[in-house]
Design a protein around this motif. Structure first.
Motif, PDB file in Angstrom:
ATOM      1  N   ALA B  25       0.843  -1.199   0.000  1.00 29.11           N
ATOM      2  CA  ALA B  25       0.000   0.000   0.000  1.00 29.11           C
ATOM      3  C   ALA B  25       0.877   1.247   0.000  1.00 29.11           C
ATOM      4  CB  ALA B  25      -0.922  -0.003   1.212  1.00 29.11           C
ATOM      5  N   LEU B  26       1.975   1.194   0.738  1.00 29.24           N
ATOM      6  CA  LEU B  26       2.855   2.363   0.816  1.00 29.24           C
ATOM      7  C   LEU B  26       3.638   2.571  -0.476  1.00 29.24           C
ATOM      8  CD1 LEU B  26       4.090   2.066   4.474  1.00 29.24           C
ATOM      9  CD2 LEU B  26       2.734   3.908   3.487  1.00 29.24           C
ATOM     10  N   THR B  27       3.737   1.506  -1.274  1.00 29.76           N
ATOM     11  CA  THR B  27       4.388   1.675  -2.571  1.00 29.76           C
ATOM     12  C   THR B  27       3.606   2.656  -3.425  1.00 29.76           C
ATOM     13  OG1 THR B  27       5.023  -0.629  -2.383  1.00 29.76           O
ATOM     14  CG2 THR B  27       5.379   0.386  -4.501  1.00 29.76           C
ATOM     15  N   GLY B  28       2.376   2.938  -3.036  1.00 31.79           N
ATOM     16  CA  GLY B  28       1.586   3.947  -3.720  1.00 31.79           C
ATOM     17  C   GLY B  28       2.160   5.340  -3.545  1.00 31.79           C
ATOM     18  N   GLY B  29       3.110   5.508  -2.617  1.00 26.54           N
ATOM     19  CA  GLY B  29       3.814   6.775  -2.485  1.00 26.54           C
ATOM     20  C   GLY B  29       3.200   7.721  -1.475  1.00 26.54           C
ATOM     21  N   ARG B  30       1.928   7.526  -1.173  1.00 31.55           N
ATOM     22  CA  ARG B  30       1.281   8.397  -0.212  1.00 31.55           C
ATOM     23  C   ARG B  30       1.699   8.022   1.199  1.00 31.55           C
ATOM     24  NH1 ARG B  30      -3.973   9.971  -3.093  1.00 31.55           N
ATOM     25  NH2 ARG B  30      -4.593   7.835  -3.463  1.00 31.55           N
ATOM     26  N   ALA B  31       1.780   9.009   2.078  1.00 32.33           N
ATOM     27  CA  ALA B  31       1.972   8.720   3.492  1.00 32.33           C
ATOM     28  C   ALA B  31       0.636   8.288   4.069  1.00 32.33           C
ATOM     29  CB  ALA B  31       2.490   9.945   4.230  1.00 32.33           C
ATOM     30  N   LEU B  32       0.602   7.201   4.803  1.00 28.45           N
ATOM     31  CA  LEU B  32      -0.652   6.671   5.320  1.00 28.45           C
ATOM     32  C   LEU B  32      -0.620   6.586   6.841  1.00 28.45           C
ATOM     33  CD1 LEU B  32      -1.191   3.783   2.726  1.00 28.45           C
ATOM     34  CD2 LEU B  32      -2.271   6.026   2.767  1.00 28.45           C
ATOM     35  N   THR B  33      -1.787   6.704   7.449  1.00 28.67           N
ATOM     36  CA  THR B  33      -1.858   6.612   8.911  1.00 28.67           C
ATOM     37  C   THR B  33      -1.920   5.158   9.340  1.00 28.67           C
ATOM     38  OG1 THR B  33      -4.257   6.597   8.944  1.00 28.67           O
ATOM     39  CG2 THR B  33      -3.193   8.748   8.955  1.00 28.67           C
ATOM     40  N   ALA B  34      -1.709   4.948  10.635  1.00 27.26           N
ATOM     41  CA  ALA B  34      -1.752   3.585  11.165  1.00 27.26           C
ATOM     42  C   ALA B  34      -3.114   2.953  10.903  1.00 27.26           C
ATOM     43  CB  ALA B  34      -1.457   3.609  12.660  1.00 27.26           C
ATOM     44  N   THR B  35      -4.168   3.723  11.032  1.00 27.11           N
ATOM     45  CA  THR B  35      -5.515   3.186  10.822  1.00 27.11           C
ATOM     46  C   THR B  35      -5.708   2.753   9.374  1.00 27.11           C
ATOM     47  OG1 THR B  35      -6.255   4.772  12.472  1.00 27.11           O
ATOM     48  CG2 THR B  35      -7.942   3.651  11.190  1.00 27.11           C
ATOM     49  N   GLU B  36      -5.258   3.582   8.451  1.00 23.50           N
ATOM     50  CA  GLU B  36      -5.380   3.216   7.040  1.00 23.50           C
ATOM     51  C   GLU B  36      -4.577   1.973   6.728  1.00 23.50           C
ATOM     52  OE1 GLU B  36      -5.884   7.448   4.723  1.00 23.50           O
ATOM     53  OE2 GLU B  36      -3.980   7.077   5.726  1.00 23.50           O
ATOM     54  N   LEU B  37      -3.402   1.876   7.323  1.00 26.39           N
ATOM     55  CA  LEU B  37      -2.551   0.723   7.058  1.00 26.39           C
ATOM     56  C   LEU B  37      -3.126  -0.540   7.679  1.00 26.39           C
ATOM     57  CD1 LEU B  37       0.908   2.439   7.411  1.00 26.39           C
ATOM     58  CD2 LEU B  37      -0.010   1.332   5.379  1.00 26.39           C
ATOM     59  N   ALA B  38      -3.786  -0.383   8.818  1.00 30.35           N
ATOM     60  CA  ALA B  38      -4.440  -1.540   9.426  1.00 30.35           C
ATOM     61  C   ALA B  38      -5.494  -2.093   8.464  1.00 30.35           C
ATOM     62  CB  ALA B  38      -5.084  -1.144  10.748  1.00 30.35           C
ATOM     63  N   ALA B  39      -6.239  -1.173   7.849  1.00 28.59           N
ATOM     64  CA  ALA B  39      -7.247  -1.600   6.870  1.00 28.59           C
ATOM     65  C   ALA B  39      -6.583  -2.279   5.675  1.00 28.59           C
ATOM     66  CB  ALA B  39      -8.066  -0.398   6.408  1.00 28.59           C
ATOM     67  N   ALA B  40      -5.480  -1.692   5.222  1.00 29.95           N
ATOM     68  CA  ALA B  40      -4.777  -2.276   4.075  1.00 29.95           C
ATOM     69  C   ALA B  40      -4.278  -3.675   4.391  1.00 29.95           C
ATOM     70  CB  ALA B  40      -3.603  -1.377   3.674  1.00 29.95           C
ATOM     71  N   GLY B  41      -3.883  -3.882   5.642  1.00 29.34           N
ATOM     72  CA  GLY B  41      -3.362  -5.187   6.018  1.00 29.34           C
ATOM     73  C   GLY B  41      -4.446  -6.166   6.424  1.00 29.34           C
ATOM     74  N   GLY B  42      -5.656  -5.655   6.577  1.00 21.87           N
ATOM     75  CA  GLY B  42      -6.757  -6.513   6.981  1.00 21.87           C
ATOM     76  C   GLY B  42      -6.646  -6.980   8.426  1.00 21.87           C
ATOM     77  N   ILE B  43      -6.197  -6.114   9.309  1.00 19.90           N
ATOM     78  CA  ILE B  43      -6.003  -6.474  10.713  1.00 19.90           C
ATOM     79  C   ILE B  43      -6.492  -5.338  11.597  1.00 19.90           C
ATOM     80  CG2 ILE B  43      -4.073  -8.078  10.497  1.00 19.90           C
ATOM     81  CD1 ILE B  43      -2.210  -5.752  10.670  1.00 19.90           C
ATOM     82  N   THR B  44      -6.538  -5.606  12.898  1.00 13.10           N
ATOM     83  CA  THR B  44      -6.985  -4.571  13.820  1.00 13.10           C
ATOM     84  C   THR B  44      -5.860  -3.580  14.076  1.00 13.10           C
ATOM     85  OG1 THR B  44      -6.267  -5.820  15.729  1.00 13.10           O
ATOM     86  CG2 THR B  44      -8.530  -6.149  14.999  1.00 13.10           C
ATOM     87  N   LEU B  45      -6.248  -2.492  14.711  1.00  9.46           N
ATOM     88  CA  LEU B  45      -5.295  -1.412  14.926  1.00  9.46           C
ATOM     89  C   LEU B  45      -4.153  -1.830  15.861  1.00  9.46           C
ATOM     90  CD1 LEU B  45      -4.696   1.474  14.287  1.00  9.46           C
ATOM     91  CD2 LEU B  45      -6.186   2.177  16.145  1.00  9.46           C
ATOM     92  N   GLN B  46      -4.472  -2.609  16.878  1.00  9.92           N
ATOM     93  CA  GLN B  46      -3.425  -3.037  17.815  1.00  9.92           C
ATOM     94  C   GLN B  46      -2.343  -3.840  17.088  1.00  9.92           C
ATOM     95  OE1 GLN B  46      -6.778  -3.575  17.890  1.00  9.92           O
ATOM     96  NE2 GLN B  46      -7.118  -4.927  19.629  1.00  9.92           N
ATOM     97  N   THR B  47      -2.823  -4.787  16.284  1.00 14.05           N
ATOM     98  CA  THR B  47      -1.874  -5.636  15.566  1.00 14.05           C
ATOM     99  C   THR B  47      -1.037  -4.808  14.605  1.00 14.05           C
ATOM    100  OG1 THR B  47      -3.590  -7.301  15.674  1.00 14.05           O
ATOM    101  CG2 THR B  47      -1.714  -7.786  14.296  1.00 14.05           C
ATOM    102  N   ALA B  48      -1.710  -3.911  13.917  1.00 12.92           N
ATOM    103  CA  ALA B  48      -0.995  -3.069  12.967  1.00 12.92           C
ATOM    104  C   ALA B  48       0.076  -2.256  13.682  1.00 12.92           C
ATOM    105  CB  ALA B  48      -1.967  -2.144  12.256  1.00 12.92           C
ATOM    106  N   SER B  49      -0.259  -1.765  14.837  1.00 19.09           N
ATOM    107  CA  SER B  49       0.696  -0.957  15.597  1.00 19.09           C
ATOM    108  C   SER B  49       1.973  -1.748  15.871  1.00 19.09           C
ATOM    109  CB  SER B  49       0.056  -0.509  16.899  1.00 19.09           C
ATOM    110  OG  SER B  49       0.963   0.219  17.675  1.00 19.09           O
ATOM    111  N   ALA B  50       1.788  -3.006  16.280  1.00 17.37           N
ATOM    112  CA  ALA B  50       2.956  -3.848  16.548  1.00 17.37           C
ATOM    113  C   ALA B  50       3.765  -4.053  15.267  1.00 17.37           C
ATOM    114  CB  ALA B  50       2.499  -5.192  17.112  1.00 17.37           C
ATOM    115  N   HIS B  51       3.070  -4.351  14.166  1.00 17.54           N
ATOM    116  CA  HIS B  51       3.766  -4.555  12.900  1.00 17.54           C
ATOM    117  C   HIS B  51       4.533  -3.309  12.492  1.00 17.54           C
ATOM    118  CE1 HIS B  51       2.445  -8.499  12.031  1.00 17.54           C
ATOM    119  NE2 HIS B  51       1.172  -8.202  11.927  1.00 17.54           N
ATOM    120  N   LEU B  52       3.899  -2.176  12.629  1.00 17.70           N
ATOM    121  CA  LEU B  52       4.520  -0.938  12.164  1.00 17.70           C
ATOM    122  C   LEU B  52       5.779  -0.625  12.951  1.00 17.70           C
ATOM    123  CD1 LEU B  52       1.304   1.136  11.477  1.00 17.70           C
ATOM    124  CD2 LEU B  52       2.966   0.327   9.808  1.00 17.70           C
TER     125      LEU B  52
END
Lengths: 228, 228
Positions: B25-52
DNA sequence: GAGATGCTTCGGTTAAGATCGAAGTATGAA
DNA sequence: TTCATACTTCGATCTTAACCGAAGCATCTC
């Protein structure tokens, strides 16, 4: 957001330390048996066998049976390039697997990168070829000039013959230790095997190091002088 | 056999499907928020936070706080290139994440690759620039010619200004859908933003697709004709 | 044939890490 | 101040897969 190819599969294949070590060992260019790769990965033969079949179905490896041995190689140059570029990125992020040990300087000086020369000497060779006008460089692109073709002929390399193969003649490959480009492609391969045939250099067993003989080193440095 | 940088760490980071989706998703070049990235990854915000945080300490991502948002970007162009080249390899090995759907054709036609144009139109643009003598190509290397510099000036792109930046002007980037090169580097970026400023093209939200307006498409095709 | 070597398959154990619910912290809005 | 939003941390669960011992198959040597 399910777009495009699945990089996670490939990432996961490379992401296991044992598999990564096996792939790195294969970056040495030699075909290795399952037993040798098990040693490279630091695991038992059974485990290695499972890993190798995963890598093969994943398309990163090919195997070739020969008698009761099974020789594994990287599937193609694209895989080798991916591994090398990951090494470059890893090095630039400071992900080092080891504290610089005694073997390290030799490796930085000259080593095999799939089938061509890398390290300090690899970078020097390309720099010198460009400086002498044997190779034209535009950004990452490389091409042999007419002058270079005749000079390489003197060393004993038939560029015309190499050109006829499907593989690109020149390619720049980013060096993880020097962080600068060295020469890959069929010409890079031909040059290294030329040095080895002449006895200037030989490979260390079990390692990617390339060792120059005293005389070979002299000849090499004379053939590829540095601008000062 | 503990030689060189540790590619397993980087492989493992990319090897998790959720993380791979976020990186793609980030290869799209745009800066994305944790919430947007959680959606892109198909996971909850907590999990995304750990991944990030893992991706950040691994050096693949950088973040920038802005108010109560936290914007994530790929760390640099090297990471973007690695992701794209893994996509290329994955595509060539048939590791596809999805059955070709309706969105797919648009994506193959024109899409964002980090900050420049990719897909059929991206490849066409580079081909045309080379054919018209605006860009010299040697292997993978690209360079703007004097003629090209003046022609780009007419479109409204100041090559001299781009040259002064630290980033390379031209770079070839392998297209995973076309399997041929398109134009990256600061010139690639400048061209795309030029098209968007003129209203020829715009980005689809939530996707890497680039959509041309009917008029913009006409102009683009006229400006970058194909050899027949 | 008998034995050795190279490798694979099976089965069970174990450790790593991906996941989420719930609670906690920081920032902005009302 | 109070509430809402954005995100992190903690704790517990649970799935995945890496791992090896043992047994099995294939190929070579003698």
């Amino acid at each position: 957001m399910k777009e495009g190819p699945d990089i996670a599969q490939i990432g996961a294949l490379i992401g296991d330390p044992a598999r990564a070590n096996m792939l790195a060992a294969l970056t040495g260019g030699r075909a290795l048996t399952a037993t040798e790769l098990a040693a490279a990965g630091g695991i038992t033969l059974q485990t290695a066998s499972a890993h190798l079949s995963k890598l093969e179905t994943g398309g990163l490896l090919t195997q070739r049976k020969q008698g009761r041995h099974r020789y594994f190689t990287l599937a193609d140059e694209a895989v080798a390039r991916l591994i090398e570029s990951m090494m470059g990125l890893a090095a630039s992020r400071g992900h080092l697997r080891h504290q610089p040990g005694p073997k390290d300087p030799a490796l930085r000086k000259a080593r095999i990168c799939y089938d061509h020369l890398a390290g300090d000497y690899g970078v020097r060779m390309l720099d010198s070829l460009v400086a002498s006008g044997s190779i034209d460089a535009i950004g990452d692109g490389l091409a042999v000039t007419a002058k270079g073709e005749s000079q390489l002929q003197c060393i004993g390399i038939d560029v015309g013959c190499l050109k006829s193969s499907r593989r690109p003649l020149c390619r720049s490959c980013l060096d993880w230790s020097e962080r600068r480009a060295h020469l890959a492609g069929s010409l890079g391969r031909a040059l290294l095997s030329n040095f080895m045939e002449k006895g200037w250099a030989r490979r260390m067993p079990e390692s990617r190091s390339v060792i120059f003989s005293p005389d070979g080193e002299r000849q090499f440095l004379k053939l590829f002088p540095l601008e000062s």
